[in-house]
Design a protein around this motif. Structure first.
Motif, PDB file in Angstrom:
ATOM      1  N   LYS A   2       1.039  -0.742  -0.093  1.00 10.39           N
ATOM      2  CA  LYS A   2       0.322  -0.141  -0.172  1.00 10.39           C
ATOM      3  C   LYS A   2       0.574   1.622   0.294  1.00 10.39           C
ATOM      4  O   LYS A   2       1.733   0.940   1.011  1.00 10.39           O
ATOM      5  CB  LYS A   2      -1.109   0.481   1.245  1.00 10.39           C
ATOM      6  CG  LYS A   2      -1.734   0.931   0.959  1.00 10.39           C
ATOM      7  CD  LYS A   2      -2.503   1.260   2.541  1.00 10.39           C
ATOM      8  CE  LYS A   2      -3.689   2.243   2.503  1.00 10.39           C
ATOM      9  NZ  LYS A   2      -4.346   1.999   4.209  1.00 10.39           N
ATOM     10  N   LYS A   4       1.827   4.683   1.069  1.00 11.04           N
ATOM     11  CA  LYS A   4       0.494   5.982   2.148  1.00 11.04           C
ATOM     12  C   LYS A   4       1.874   7.068   2.815  1.00 11.04           C
ATOM     13  O   LYS A   4       3.332   6.551   2.045  1.00 11.04           O
ATOM     14  CB  LYS A   4       0.813   4.559   3.521  1.00 11.04           C
ATOM     15  CG  LYS A   4      -0.154   5.810   4.699  1.00 11.04           C
ATOM     16  CD  LYS A   4      -0.050   4.821   5.352  1.00 11.04           C
ATOM     17  CE  LYS A   4      -0.723   5.551   6.234  1.00 11.04           C
ATOM     18  NZ  LYS A   4      -1.446   4.790   7.666  1.00 11.04           N
ATOM     19  N   ASP A  94      -1.259   5.843  14.537  1.00 11.10           N
ATOM     20  CA  ASP A  94      -0.468   5.490  14.931  1.00 11.10           C
ATOM     21  C   ASP A  94       0.025   5.335  15.277  1.00 11.10           C
ATOM     22  O   ASP A  94       0.686   6.726  15.684  1.00 11.10           O
ATOM     23  CB  ASP A  94      -0.476   4.009  13.553  1.00 11.10           C
ATOM     24  CG  ASP A  94      -1.311   3.575  12.834  1.00 11.10           C
ATOM     25  OD1 ASP A  94      -2.154   3.269  13.201  1.00 11.10           O
ATOM     26  OD2 ASP A  94      -0.625   3.645  11.284  1.00 11.10           O
ATOM     27  N   SER A 121      -2.334   1.013  14.995  1.00 14.40           N
ATOM     28  CA  SER A 121      -1.835   0.522  15.219  1.00 14.40           C
ATOM     29  C   SER A 121      -0.772   0.699  16.800  1.00 14.40           C
ATOM     30  O   SER A 121       0.016   2.171  17.153  1.00 14.40           O
ATOM     31  CB  SER A 121      -0.297  -0.278  14.228  1.00 14.40           C
ATOM     32  OG  SER A 121       1.070  -0.414  14.537  1.00 14.40           O
ATOM     33  N   GLU A 309       0.284  -3.153   6.328  1.00 13.76           N
ATOM     34  CA  GLU A 309      -1.602  -3.547   7.291  1.00 13.76           C
ATOM     35  C   GLU A 309      -1.324  -4.676   7.711  1.00 13.76           C
ATOM     36  O   GLU A 309      -2.359  -5.686   8.035  1.00 13.76           O
ATOM     37  CB  GLU A 309      -2.968  -3.479   6.464  1.00 13.76           C
ATOM     38  CG  GLU A 309      -2.561  -2.176   5.558  1.00 13.76           C
ATOM     39  CD  GLU A 309      -4.143  -2.229   4.443  1.00 13.76           C
ATOM     40  OE1 GLU A 309      -4.539  -2.951   4.225  1.00 13.76           O
ATOM     41  OE2 GLU A 309      -4.758  -0.491   4.421  1.00 13.76           O
ATOM     42  N   ARG A 310      -0.424  -5.156   8.376  1.00 15.33           N
ATOM     43  CA  ARG A 310      -0.274  -6.611   9.433  1.00 15.33           C
ATOM     44  C   ARG A 310       0.919  -5.465  10.935  1.00 15.33           C
ATOM     45  O   ARG A 310       0.956  -4.679  10.780  1.00 15.33           O
ATOM     46  CB  ARG A 310       0.472  -7.276   8.784  1.00 15.33           C
ATOM     47  CG  ARG A 310       1.941  -6.982   8.583  1.00 15.33           C
ATOM     48  CD  ARG A 310       3.170  -8.326   8.847  1.00 15.33           C
ATOM     49  NE  ARG A 310       3.878  -7.590   8.281  1.00 15.33           N
ATOM     50  CZ  ARG A 310       5.624  -6.986   7.993  1.00 15.33           C
ATOM     51  NH1 ARG A 310       4.714  -7.452  10.069  1.00 15.33           N
ATOM     52  NH2 ARG A 310       6.603  -6.185   8.197  1.00 15.33           N
TER      53      ARG A 310
END
Length: 347
Positions: A2, A4, A94, A121, A309-310
């Motif tokens: 992704k 960003k 995050d 996160s 995204e983990r």
């Protein structure tokens, strides 16, 4: 992966914050949009040091809202980690925090809760996980080189004359330093703590007010036992800051002195049936040489996790278990009994 753009607010403008800022300034997908410190002059000094034209603030909320930030670097003192982390996540950011996760178990649990509720996160700087030698030692264990681990021992003996707040702490070794070795044990064994018995004490000649030495016995989820022996007032013959390690398994032993490359001494395939001591052979490792610092590798992992995204390897949910080892050891020392980590975590 992704795409960003990370708009970063830095909370706490001293010490390791400079390393984190320098790292971020070297990325193409990051921008430092705000510097926050309870002493505004500290934020101004950091901006001047790094040639930053961003805003300087004493209010985290103001810095986040004015700049539409989406990531907070929390490099404040430990007592502020819970307040900064929860506020930042509730404001849509995050968070990447210096260790420890929080000063108390309630604070740690609440950070995990807020991360769950907000979907943001929260990860912790556990830079020693990214030492190539530790990764090589972990590979020896994971690949079954020494068979099934049954025991892991770490010795940490250094005469550290810090001065300042550590000299007055109740548990300076366990609370301020052992988190690194405990987290390393979890990584190396690939196992989590079940229980702990800890005896803290202050040896003769200590210059600390609190207990500067400890012996801890942890039962781990893989059935092994992890034994930590440490002292921060041990004059002479110091160990590495990464401790000295011995992991014994069903087929051999892994050794790491905390500085050089780890190795294993394992049983050879053909053995004399009646031999009192079995024949062994040495297996060397080749840790990755050079490259980024441990801090930078931990930051790399943070940004990779956000882009993919983990959860990060040092996500707050995982780090909670390393903090439980610290807080469980302190509770065991106070109560004089073995403590089940499930008691602390309510699981």
């Amino acid at each position: 992966m992704k795409e960003k753009m990370f708009r970063i607010v830095v909370a706490g403008c001293g010490g390791m914050a400079n390393t984190w800022v320098e790292y971020a300034m070297g990325r193409q997908d990051t921008e430092i949009v705000g510097l926050v410190d309870i002493r505004l002059e500290s934020a101004e000094c950091m901006a001047e040091r790094h040639g930053l034209s961003c805003g300087k603030y004493v209010s985290l909320e103001e810095a986040i809202r004015e700049n539409e930030a989406n990531l907070v670097f929390d490099v404040t003192i430990p007592a502020s980690h819970h307040e900064i982390g929860t506020a930042a996540m509730k404001l849509g950011c995050d968070v990447f925090s210096e260790k420890p996760l929080a000063e108390s178990l309630d604070g740690c649990l609440d950070l995990v809760r807020v991360s769950d509720e907000t979907g943001r996160s929260h990860a912790v700087m556990q830079n020693r996980r990214f030492d190539p030698n530790i990764r090589a030692l972990r590979s020896l264990i994971k690949e079954g080189t020494i068979g099934k681990p049954g025991f892991a021992g770490a010795d940490f003996f250094i005469g550290a004359h810090f001065g300042g707040f550590r000299d007055a702490m109740e548990s300076p070794l366990i609370l301020d330093m052992a988190i690194h070795t405990f987290d390393q044990a979890r990584l190396i064994l690939g196992a989590d703590p079940i229980s702990v018995y800890c005896h803290e004490f202050n040896p003769a000649g200590s210059w600390y007010a609190g207990s500067a030495a400890a012996v801890c016995i942890f039962e781990m989820s893989d059935g092994s036992v992890f034994n930590y022996r440490g002292s921060w007032c041990a004059e002479g013959a110091p160990t590495s800051w990464e401790a000295q390690w011995r992991i014994t398994g069903s087929a051999g032993t892994a050794i790491w002195n905390g500085s050089d490359s780890p190795y294993a001494d394992i049983l050879t395939p053909q053995q004399e049936e009646q031999a009192f001591l079995k024949a062994t052979k040495r297996i060397e490792t080749s840790p990755a040489a050079g490259g980024a610092s441990w801090h930078h590798r931990c930051l790399d992992e943070l940004f990779d996790s956000l882009l993919q995204e983990r959860p990060a390897e040092t996500d707050c949910r995982d780090n909670l278990l390393s903090m439980a080892m610290v807080l469980g050891a302190m509770e065991s020392s106070r109560s004089g009994r073995k403590v089940l980590l499930s008691e602390l975590l309510g699981r």
